[in-house]
Every structure is written in C-alpha cells, then in structure tokens.
Design a protein around this motif. Structure first.
Motif, PDB file in Angstrom:
ATOM      1  N   VAL A 102       1.938  11.625  11.259  1.00 47.77           N
ATOM      2  CA  VAL A 102       2.042  12.423  10.036  1.00 47.77           C
ATOM      3  C   VAL A 102       0.806  13.270   9.759  1.00 47.77           C
ATOM      4  O   VAL A 102       0.849  14.164   8.907  1.00 47.77           O
ATOM      5  CB  VAL A 102       2.351  11.531   8.818  1.00 47.77           C
ATOM      6  CG1 VAL A 102       3.709  10.862   8.972  1.00 47.77           C
ATOM      7  CG2 VAL A 102       1.253  10.488   8.590  1.00 47.77           C
ATOM      8  N   LYS A 103      -0.313  12.996  10.467  1.00 50.76           N
ATOM      9  CA  LYS A 103      -1.528  13.801  10.292  1.00 50.76           C
ATOM     10  C   LYS A 103      -2.085  14.111  11.678  1.00 50.76           C
ATOM     11  O   LYS A 103      -2.947  13.403  12.191  1.00 50.76           O
ATOM     12  CB  LYS A 103      -2.559  13.061   9.444  1.00 50.76           C
ATOM     13  CG  LYS A 103      -2.121  12.850   7.999  1.00 50.76           C
ATOM     14  CD  LYS A 103      -3.181  12.099   7.193  1.00 50.76           C
ATOM     15  CE  LYS A 103      -2.704  11.865   5.756  1.00 50.76           C
ATOM     16  NZ  LYS A 103      -3.664  11.061   4.968  1.00 50.76           N
ATOM     17  N   ARG A 104      -1.596  15.187  12.231  1.00 49.54           N
ATOM     18  CA  ARG A 104      -1.931  15.498  13.620  1.00 49.54           C
ATOM     19  C   ARG A 104      -3.289  16.159  13.771  1.00 49.54           C
ATOM     20  O   ARG A 104      -3.783  16.332  14.887  1.00 49.54           O
ATOM     21  CB  ARG A 104      -0.848  16.386  14.240  1.00 49.54           C
ATOM     22  CG  ARG A 104       0.540  15.744  14.266  1.00 49.54           C
ATOM     23  CD  ARG A 104       1.468  16.458  15.228  1.00 49.54           C
ATOM     24  NE  ARG A 104       1.022  16.289  16.589  1.00 49.54           N
ATOM     25  CZ  ARG A 104       1.341  15.242  17.362  1.00 49.54           C
ATOM     26  NH1 ARG A 104       2.110  14.280  16.888  1.00 49.54           N
ATOM     27  NH2 ARG A 104       0.896  15.170  18.593  1.00 49.54           N
ATOM     28  N   GLU A 116      13.889   0.534   8.161  1.00 49.62           N
ATOM     29  CA  GLU A 116      13.928  -0.325   6.984  1.00 49.62           C
ATOM     30  C   GLU A 116      12.694  -0.203   6.085  1.00 49.62           C
ATOM     31  O   GLU A 116      12.638  -0.825   5.020  1.00 49.62           O
ATOM     32  CB  GLU A 116      14.091  -1.793   7.418  1.00 49.62           C
ATOM     33  CG  GLU A 116      15.396  -2.049   8.164  1.00 49.62           C
ATOM     34  CD  GLU A 116      15.551  -3.491   8.596  1.00 49.62           C
ATOM     35  OE1 GLU A 116      14.781  -4.351   8.104  1.00 49.62           O
ATOM     36  OE2 GLU A 116      16.434  -3.768   9.429  1.00 49.62           O
ATOM     37  N   THR A 117      11.716   0.570   6.510  1.00 46.78           N
ATOM     38  CA  THR A 117      10.494   0.716   5.722  1.00 46.78           C
ATOM     39  C   THR A 117      10.153   2.197   5.587  1.00 46.78           C
ATOM     40  O   THR A 117      10.791   3.064   6.193  1.00 46.78           O
ATOM     41  CB  THR A 117       9.296   0.005   6.384  1.00 46.78           C
ATOM     42  OG1 THR A 117       8.819   0.801   7.477  1.00 46.78           O
ATOM     43  CG2 THR A 117       9.683  -1.377   6.892  1.00 46.78           C
ATOM     44  N   LEU A 118       9.122   2.477   4.803  1.00 48.64           N
ATOM     45  CA  LEU A 118       8.567   3.825   4.718  1.00 48.64           C
ATOM     46  C   LEU A 118       7.224   3.886   5.443  1.00 48.64           C
ATOM     47  O   LEU A 118       6.413   4.787   5.196  1.00 48.64           O
ATOM     48  CB  LEU A 118       8.401   4.243   3.250  1.00 48.64           C
ATOM     49  CG  LEU A 118       9.691   4.342   2.442  1.00 48.64           C
ATOM     50  CD1 LEU A 118       9.401   4.812   1.021  1.00 48.64           C
ATOM     51  CD2 LEU A 118      10.694   5.290   3.101  1.00 48.64           C
ATOM     52  N   ASN A 119       6.968   2.923   6.325  1.00 50.91           N
ATOM     53  CA  ASN A 119       5.739   2.938   7.111  1.00 50.91           C
ATOM     54  C   ASN A 119       5.660   4.216   7.930  1.00 50.91           C
ATOM     55  O   ASN A 119       6.681   4.706   8.438  1.00 50.91           O
ATOM     56  CB  ASN A 119       5.677   1.729   8.047  1.00 50.91           C
ATOM     57  CG  ASN A 119       5.554   0.422   7.294  1.00 50.91           C
ATOM     58  OD1 ASN A 119       5.233   0.408   6.109  1.00 50.91           O
ATOM     59  ND2 ASN A 119       5.802  -0.689   7.968  1.00 50.91           N
ATOM     60  N   LEU A 178       9.169  15.788   4.068  1.00 47.18           N
ATOM     61  CA  LEU A 178       9.751  14.725   3.240  1.00 47.18           C
ATOM     62  C   LEU A 178       8.710  13.654   2.929  1.00 47.18           C
ATOM     63  O   LEU A 178       8.597  13.191   1.788  1.00 47.18           O
ATOM     64  CB  LEU A 178      10.948  14.103   3.951  1.00 47.18           C
ATOM     65  CG  LEU A 178      11.644  12.941   3.228  1.00 47.18           C
ATOM     66  CD1 LEU A 178      12.196  13.384   1.874  1.00 47.18           C
ATOM     67  CD2 LEU A 178      12.754  12.351   4.092  1.00 47.18           C
ATOM     68  N   VAL A 179       7.931  13.258   3.930  1.00 43.05           N
ATOM     69  CA  VAL A 179       6.895  12.245   3.706  1.00 43.05           C
ATOM     70  C   VAL A 179       5.886  12.738   2.668  1.00 43.05           C
ATOM     71  O   VAL A 179       5.514  12.019   1.737  1.00 43.05           O
ATOM     72  CB  VAL A 179       6.179  11.898   5.027  1.00 43.05           C
ATOM     73  CG1 VAL A 179       4.970  10.998   4.767  1.00 43.05           C
ATOM     74  CG2 VAL A 179       7.147  11.203   5.981  1.00 43.05           C
TER      75      VAL A 179
END
Length: 628
Positions: free
Chosen positions: A618-620, A510-513, A422-423
C-alpha cells in the motif's frame, strides 16, 4: 437437433454426478413452467411443476421460494435500502433540485404506481397433490410442507403464479432505456438453495443470487410479433422463424394466430432468463467447439454496426476463456440487448449495448466470464461476491490483453490503483462481508471486482504465474457444478503448488490487514570487505515472501528471494534470465530482516522490493532505494 440436445443434457448430468467428491451432496430441482405474457398490461400468468430431490441427510419440513419481483414495490427492503444508503445506485433514483438549488434524491421504487410495480403472487401450491401452508415474507415465500421430505427422497410441487413486470429499474423490467420491451430476469418462483450451511433465503435487496441446479422445461406464450432469446435451447424453431434458421432458410411464423408459444429446454442450470422485443435482429455465429453464439439487438442504426463488430471479438474471447479456465459446457450462449447495464444469467447475458463497439468490448467479456464462475462453478455470490466478480474480472482482463497487438506487461494495473484508493479512503470492509451489507456501493464494487481479482494476481506473486494458471484450471475441473467455497480455491492452489496458503486466505478476505514492506537502509558491511548489508522492515500486518532486485552500475542485475516461513514454500524463479539467490526465510513475528550481498555499496545503483509490482504493497514509495 433435439437428440443432440438431449445427449448433451445427459452428458452434463452424468459428469456432475461422477465428479462429486466423497461426502458431497447438493439438492436437485427440475422445473416445468408454462407462462402466458400479456404485452399490453405487462402481466403474466403461469403454472409451475417442480420436482425437488432432497440429497441431504436432513429431513425437510419447510422449503422456501424467492419472489424477486416483490422487491419493486414502495416500502420494500430494496426501496428502504435505496432511501437510506449514503450513495444509492443511480439507476434506482431520480435527482431533482429544490427552489434553492439543493439536490433532492428520490427513490424511483417509492414512486411506482400500482400498474408499474413488480409482483409475484402464488396460489394453489400443492405438494404431491396436497395443499401446503404458505407465508409471504417480502421476497421470500415460506412453505410448511404437507409431509416432510426424507433424505434421498423426491417430491413434486405444483403452483400457479401471477406476475407483473415492473418499470425497468434494476436488471428486470419493461421498456428499458433503449426501448427493449421485456427484460425477464428473476421473474418466476425460484426454489431457494439448501446446502451444508442450511437454507439461503437472502431477501432481494440489490445484489447477487444463489440457486439450485436443475433442468428447465419452459413454454412462453406471447404476442406473435415478439422475438425471444435467453436461457435454454429453442425446441420449436420451425414454428417460430424470425431469424431462427432451418438449413439456411428462414421459416415464417403462422400469421393466423395472435400468439406463439416458444418452448425452451435448459439442462443443468440454476436460473432461467429471457428477453423479448418486436424489433430484435438476430444473428448466430459459430464459436469455439461449434458453440452457437446468439446476438439479439434492436433494429436501430445506432446499434447495428457495433453489435456486428462485437461478434468476432466474442468468438475469440470465448476461445481464450476456454483455454484459460476450461471448456464452456453448453452448446449455446446469447448476448441480449436489454436490462440496465450488464448482468449474467444462465447461458446468456442482458446488456444495455449502447455506446461504441470498443465500449461494449469492456462489458460483454465480463458478463461472458460469469458463465464459468457464477453459472458453472457457482460459488455463493451473495456471501462471497469476490469469488465470482473478482475471478470474472481477472480472466476478462487477461483475455482483453490478448486482443491488441501490443500487450501490457501487467494488464491488472488498474486493480491496484482502485484498491489503494479504497484503503486510503478508510471505507474498506472485509471481502467476507455479505454483498448487501456494504456501507457504500463503491466499497462493494472495488472489493468484489478488484480486490477479488487481486486475490489471483497476487497469487501469481506468491506461487508463480504458471502455478496460478494451473490452479484456475484445476479449480474449474474439480468444482464445476459444485458451489465451491473460498477454502476450495485456497486448497486447490495448495495442492498445485505445495505452499501453505491458509494465512493468505484469512488475511486477504477476512481482515483489513494490509501489506507494507520497506527498505530501511543499504549500507557497507565491515570496512575493507566487499559486502553490502540491506535492512528490510515489515510495516503492515499481512506477511509476504520477498522478491528483491538489485541493479548494479555496470548494468548487471541479480535477484534475491526471501521465503515466508509460514508458507513452507520456495517459488520458482520468475525471471530465470536473472541470477537468483535464495536467502533464509522470514518469520512473521520478526518485523525486521537483514541480509548481505557480496558487492560493494559503491557498485549498487538501485534495490527494489517486488519489481513485478504484483504485490499489493500500500506504500510503494519505500520499496525502492537508490544509492546516491
């Protein structure tokens, strides 16, 4: 049996009152409904008496009812949403091809004929015997009161209603794909919720619900050949028969009457659903704490064996849920074949019930899990769908991992894969997005079900598995029957662990961080000294504490823990069998971190950030540094 039901009703109500924190209030509704169903026309008529208690400090001059059935009409908001969203739910549409072979997607709602639509019409609405002014606005009925309802006072509403059951399209309807005659959900005039945020009058567009707890007394008159199941305890089972047993003997129905009236009482629930069919089989098995688990399904050889297999599994799953969250508070739960997939309701679920038994085991536990989160805790599912869907998904996967002999070390791996996808898609919206406001159905599903579940799996990384499980149990104990908010689960975790978690709730919901940490370098320290320096960097906006695993060429291991300064917390060692060193904390404003270990670089085989993989980095690929 009736005395036992009334006693449990009183206990539930008393527990609810005395468990409320200081300053907390909620409204109360008691429904009494009599409805008669015409199985030839799929139309029904009913009367409703509703005693409404205003426990707020506000004087109410209007109230609002939901008329959910009105969504199933051409031109409704639900219809417009189907026609305008990029990827409509396939259950709402038919797909055709034109002469050139191009696909044409058409709304099924738009094609409904007058005898196929759903509707709910209200008449003769009175407040304490005086007529009140009403205004129908789509799926909402606005009522201007004959007299205000003062704080702490009760009033009685009476009304008549006429309904038509729509062709099965979404959740409620008639003659679904497996031939169940009636899936009766969202079928009656339902009082909207009023709480500290005000009135919750969301139109019925596609998704979830929010309701007021109360006691339901419901009588349903229907053709004598139909078998019913759903919310509530059947009061007149001796008159009904067809699998409802009395001391081991099936009591036969009175064949002299064309109809029978089924009488149900449901204590302290915020919805009432039922299903009916001529060909239902009905099994009852004992669940944990002597709870009756009812299974009503089609008498069809395609389904019978699988529904039989499901029964002992669900006894075990309910027991696991009780142990993980807390005891289910009612004395009955029903699995009903019906609907168009799987959907939770008070004391029951409707599920399609097709495919393999193993496939059903992927659906039934999830719907059962909702009993804890949507029907006992009952957060606002429209505003915060992740609290219900996500938490239900979390305990579903926990329970399913206990059934096989060989257990998965991380049963939540698929959540991470879905979230990362999704990200990467660029289609993500914050978890705080209202359920109906997501641009894509897939974005909603991944966010609510998987990112919502990841809130808890990642909490295990932040405060430890034991503290997370304690948090879940305390959350349920303190907030059952109270409509908790996101802040309540956060504060519960803080009380259990002692950690500061406000930043986590904000960033995650509350964010897309995103979270992205990396190992920049592993290098020898001062020449001649047996020390190695490790450089880390924070690339994403969301901060995290760090678990670092260092593996040596001699086969030994050790870990290093870097607390996050804003958490003001040090987690217990998640791998006590491995030596751990706690380092200085890492302030968020500094994107870089450096530390040394008392071993030569030549001794090191590998350095890994988050060996548990519970952190949603998100980037392992930059989380592992192998020394060549």
């Amino acid at each position: 049996m009736k005395q036992g039901i009334l006693l449990s009703w009183i206990i539930v109500s008393i527990t609810t009152v005395f468990a409320q924190p200081k300053g907390y209030w909620q409204q109360k509704v008691n429904y009494k409904m009599d409805v008669a169903m015409n199985v030839e026309t799929y139309q029904y008529k009913g009367t409703q008496k509703l005693v409404y208690t205003n426990n707020s400090s506000d004087t109410l001059r209007k109230v609002y009812y939901h008329l959910f059935n009105n969504a199933f009409q051409p031109g409704s908001e639900m219809d417009m949403r189907v026609q305008t969203i990029f990827n409509p739910d396939t259950r709402f549409v038919t797909v055709k091809k034109d002469a050139a072979g191009k696909e044409i997607v058409e709304s099924r709602i738009a094609k409904l004929q007058p005898n196929e639509i759903g509707y709910l019409k209200i008449s003769n609405l009175k407040q304490d015997g005086a007529f009140s002014q009403t205004k129908e606005i789509g799926t909402i009925l606005e009522v201007t009161l004959a007299k205000p309802i003062l704080p702490g006072k009760s009033t009685t509403f009476t009304l008549d209603f006429d309904g038509q059951v729509p062709i099965q399209i979404r959740r409620s309807g008639r003659n679904n794909s497996v031939g169940v005659a009636l899936s009766m959900t969202q079928w009656y005039p339902k009082m909207a919720e009023f709480d500290f945020e005000g009135w919750h009058t969301d139109p019925y567009i596609a998704r979830e619900f929010h309701g007021v707890w109360g006691d339901f007394d419901v009588k349903i008159t229907i053709d004598k050949d139909y078998i019913l199941g759903g919310t509530g305890y059947l009061q007149n089972k001796n008159e009904i028969g067809f699998g409802y047993e009395d001391q081991g003997k099936v009591v036969k129905k009175d064949r002299n009457s064309k109809t029978l009236t089924w009488h149900f009482l449901a204590p302290n629930v915020h919805d009432f659903a039922w299903a009916a069919d001529k060909d239902y089989l009905h099994d009852v098995v004992k669940g944990p704490n002597n709870i009756d688990l009812h299974f009503l399904y089609k008498n069809d050889k395609k389904y019978i064996e699988n529904w039989k297999k499901l029964q002992p599994w669900m006894v075990r799953v309910m027991d696991l849920f009780n142990k993980t969250v807390g005891d289910y508070p009612y004395k009955q739960y029903s699995f009903l074949q019906g609907g168009d997939g799987g959907m939770e309701y008070a004391m029951c679920t409707l599920m399609l019930g097709t495919g393999t038994a193993e496939g059903m085991l992927k659906a039934a536990p999830h719907e059962l899990a909702h009993s804890w989160f949507q029907h006992v805790l009952a957060s606002n599912e429209s505003k915060h769908p992740w609290m219900d869907e996500g938490f239900s998904t979390y305990i579903e996967y926990l329970a399913l991992n206990e059934i096989p002999v060989k257990k998965d070390e991380n049963p939540f791996k698929s959540f991470y894969t879905a979230y990362y996808s999704l990200v990467e898609s660029g289609k993500e919206q914050p978890l705080s997005t209202q359920g109906d406001r997501f641009d894509l159905n897939k974005s909603y599903s991944t966010a609510a079900y998987y990112k919502g579940a990841l809130f808890l799996t990642q909490l295990e990384y932040l405060i430890g598995k034991e503290n997370t499980r304690k948090t879940l149990k305390r959350f349920y104990k303190e907030f059952k029957f109270k409509h908790p908010t996101p802040n309540d689960i956060k504060r519960t975790a803080e009380k259990v662990s002692g950690a500061n978690l406000d930043w986590y709730l904000t960033d995650w919901t509350e964010t897309l961080n995103t979270i992205d940490y990396g190992i920049k370098n592993v290098e020898s320290a001062t020449e001649g000294v047996q020390r190695t320096g490790i450089s880390l960097e924070r690339i994403g906006r969301t901060p995290m504490p760090m678990d670092i695993l260092v593996e040596y060429k001699d086969g030994s291991k050790e870990t290093f823990y870097i607390p996050l300064r804003m958490m003001l917390f040090e987690k217990e060692n998640p791998t006590p069998e491995i030596k751990r060193t706690i380092l200085a904390d890492w302030p968020w404003a500094n994107p870089n971190y450096f530390f040394e270990i008392p071993r030569a670089k030549a001794d090191i085989k590998k350095v890994t950030i988050d060996p548990s993989t519970l952190m949603t980095d998100v980037k392992r690929d930059n989380n592992i540094f192998e020394v060549k």
